[in-house]
Design a protein around this motif. Structure first.
Motif, mmCIF file in Angstrom:
data_model
loop_
_atom_site.group_PDB
_atom_site.id
_atom_site.type_symbol
_atom_site.label_atom_id
_atom_site.label_comp_id
_atom_site.label_asym_id
_atom_site.label_seq_id
_atom_site.Cartn_x
_atom_site.Cartn_y
_atom_site.Cartn_z
ATOM 1 N N LEU A 60 0.809 -1.218 0.000
ATOM 2 C CA LEU A 60 0.000 0.000 0.000
ATOM 3 C C LEU A 60 0.844 1.271 0.000
ATOM 4 C CD1 LEU A 60 -2.898 -0.874 2.452
ATOM 5 C CD2 LEU A 60 -3.069 -0.472 -0.006
ATOM 6 N N SER A 61 1.946 1.282 0.756
ATOM 7 C CA SER A 61 2.711 2.515 0.916
ATOM 8 C C SER A 61 4.154 2.206 1.275
ATOM 9 C CB SER A 61 2.071 3.360 2.028
ATOM 10 O OG SER A 61 2.833 4.514 2.263
ATOM 11 N N TRP A 62 5.044 3.129 0.912
ATOM 12 C CA TRP A 62 6.447 2.994 1.311
ATOM 13 C C TRP A 62 6.631 3.333 2.781
ATOM 14 C CZ3 TRP A 62 9.630 0.474 -1.637
ATOM 15 C CH2 TRP A 62 9.484 0.502 -3.018
ATOM 16 N N THR A 63 5.754 4.166 3.319
ATOM 17 C CA THR A 63 5.908 4.610 4.697
ATOM 18 C C THR A 63 5.088 3.744 5.646
ATOM 19 O OG1 THR A 63 4.145 6.240 4.429
ATOM 20 C CG2 THR A 63 6.392 6.998 4.041
ATOM 21 N N VAL A 71 -4.376 4.647 4.519
ATOM 22 C CA VAL A 71 -3.859 4.853 3.172
ATOM 23 C C VAL A 71 -4.982 4.934 2.143
ATOM 24 C CG1 VAL A 71 -2.302 3.941 1.392
ATOM 25 C CG2 VAL A 71 -1.748 3.629 3.810
ATOM 26 N N SER A 95 0.052 -3.359 -6.561
ATOM 27 C CA SER A 95 0.872 -2.552 -5.658
ATOM 28 C C SER A 95 0.560 -1.077 -5.885
ATOM 29 C CB SER A 95 2.353 -2.793 -5.914
ATOM 30 O OG SER A 95 3.148 -1.909 -5.153
ATOM 31 N N LEU A 96 0.255 -0.378 -4.791
ATOM 32 C CA LEU A 96 0.110 1.080 -4.878
ATOM 33 C C LEU A 96 1.472 1.744 -4.763
ATOM 34 C CD1 LEU A 96 -3.015 2.035 -2.728
ATOM 35 C CD2 LEU A 96 -2.797 1.915 -5.197
ATOM 36 N N ARG A 97 2.323 1.207 -3.882
ATOM 37 C CA ARG A 97 3.600 1.862 -3.640
ATOM 38 C C ARG A 97 4.511 1.820 -4.863
ATOM 39 N NH1 ARG A 97 7.310 -1.694 0.472
ATOM 40 N NH2 ARG A 97 7.770 -3.349 -1.000
ATOM 41 N N ARG A 100 4.737 4.933 -6.994
ATOM 42 C CA ARG A 100 5.318 6.148 -6.395
ATOM 43 C C ARG A 100 6.817 5.948 -6.195
ATOM 44 N NH1 ARG A 100 0.397 5.066 -3.481
ATOM 45 N NH2 ARG A 100 -1.140 6.597 -4.113
ATOM 46 N N ASP A 102 10.295 5.632 -4.381
ATOM 47 C CA ASP A 102 10.677 5.138 -3.061
ATOM 48 C C ASP A 102 11.394 6.265 -2.314
ATOM 49 O OD1 ASP A 102 11.762 3.921 -0.838
ATOM 50 O OD2 ASP A 102 12.693 2.273 -1.943
ATOM 51 N N GLY A 136 9.063 9.918 6.643
ATOM 52 C CA GLY A 136 8.965 8.522 6.220
ATOM 53 C C GLY A 136 10.265 7.751 6.274
#
Length: 190
Positions: A60-63, A71, A95-97, A100, A102, A136
């Motif tokens: 979902l997210s890198w953070t 998210v 994958s959402l991340r 975006r 990194d 993050g």
């Protein structure tokens, strides 16, 4: 959600719900869009637009976040990148991340080993502390690198929320790990 499948096929969908897999992993479930089958000219060889897509929590997210709802929200339209298709369960893994940049790689591009940084302690663990040095981006200060004199517990030297100065000891781009030291910093900041 925009699904980019091999051969350029794509589809758009909406977050439907959160669920648990049989292995106990939380995932985000995305809508099925059977009406899109004719619209995009599905060829029958690639995963069809009728397939349900899921996004595992790490994708979902890198953070770091507490819950998937931090998210994405039910009903929210999202874009993701296709990872694989599970033919047994007829699910597309997304994958959402991956859509975006990194933030760790960006941080590593502009940070050098030996560089001094200010950060806030976010977590105390038996073997050291985690320090947030950028949005993050967290790194570990191992217990032996926390103070010039040995301490048994991190709480003997610092508390969660403390602002400290650290020195970058190592950057591992592949594992996305940042190793920090307080001992290597200037004496005034220890």
């Amino acid at each position: 959600m925009k699904v980019v499948l091999p051969g350029g096929t794509g589809q758009v969908g909406t977050v439907l719900d959160r669920a648990m897999t049989a292995a106990g992993h939380e995932v985000v479930v995305l809508t099925r869009r059977p009406e899109r089958e004719r619209e995009i000219g599905w060829d029958g060889r690639t995963p069809g637009p009728w397939a349900e897509a899921i996004i595992t929590v790490p994708e979902l997210s890198w953070t770091r976040f507490e819950a998937a709802s931090d998210v994405v929200q039910v009903g929210q339209r999202v874009s993701g990148e296709f990872l694989q298709f599970d033919t047994w369960n007829l699910e597309a893994r997304m994958s959402l991340r991956a859509t975006r940049p990194d933030p760790f790689q960006t941080f590593a591009d502009r940070t050098a080993v030996g560089q001094e940084l200010r950060g806030r302690i976010t977590k105390l663990v038996p073997f050291g502390v985690f320090v947030q040095v950028a949005d993050g981006i967290e790194g570990l200060v191992h217990l032996r690198e926390l103070t010039p004199e040995p301490v048994e517990y991190p709480s003997d030297a610092v508390q969660s929320g403390d602002e400290i100065t650290v020195v970058v000891a190592a950057i591992d781009r592949e594992q996305r790990r940042l190793t920090l030291s307080r001992r290597q910093g200037p004496p005034a900041h220890r």
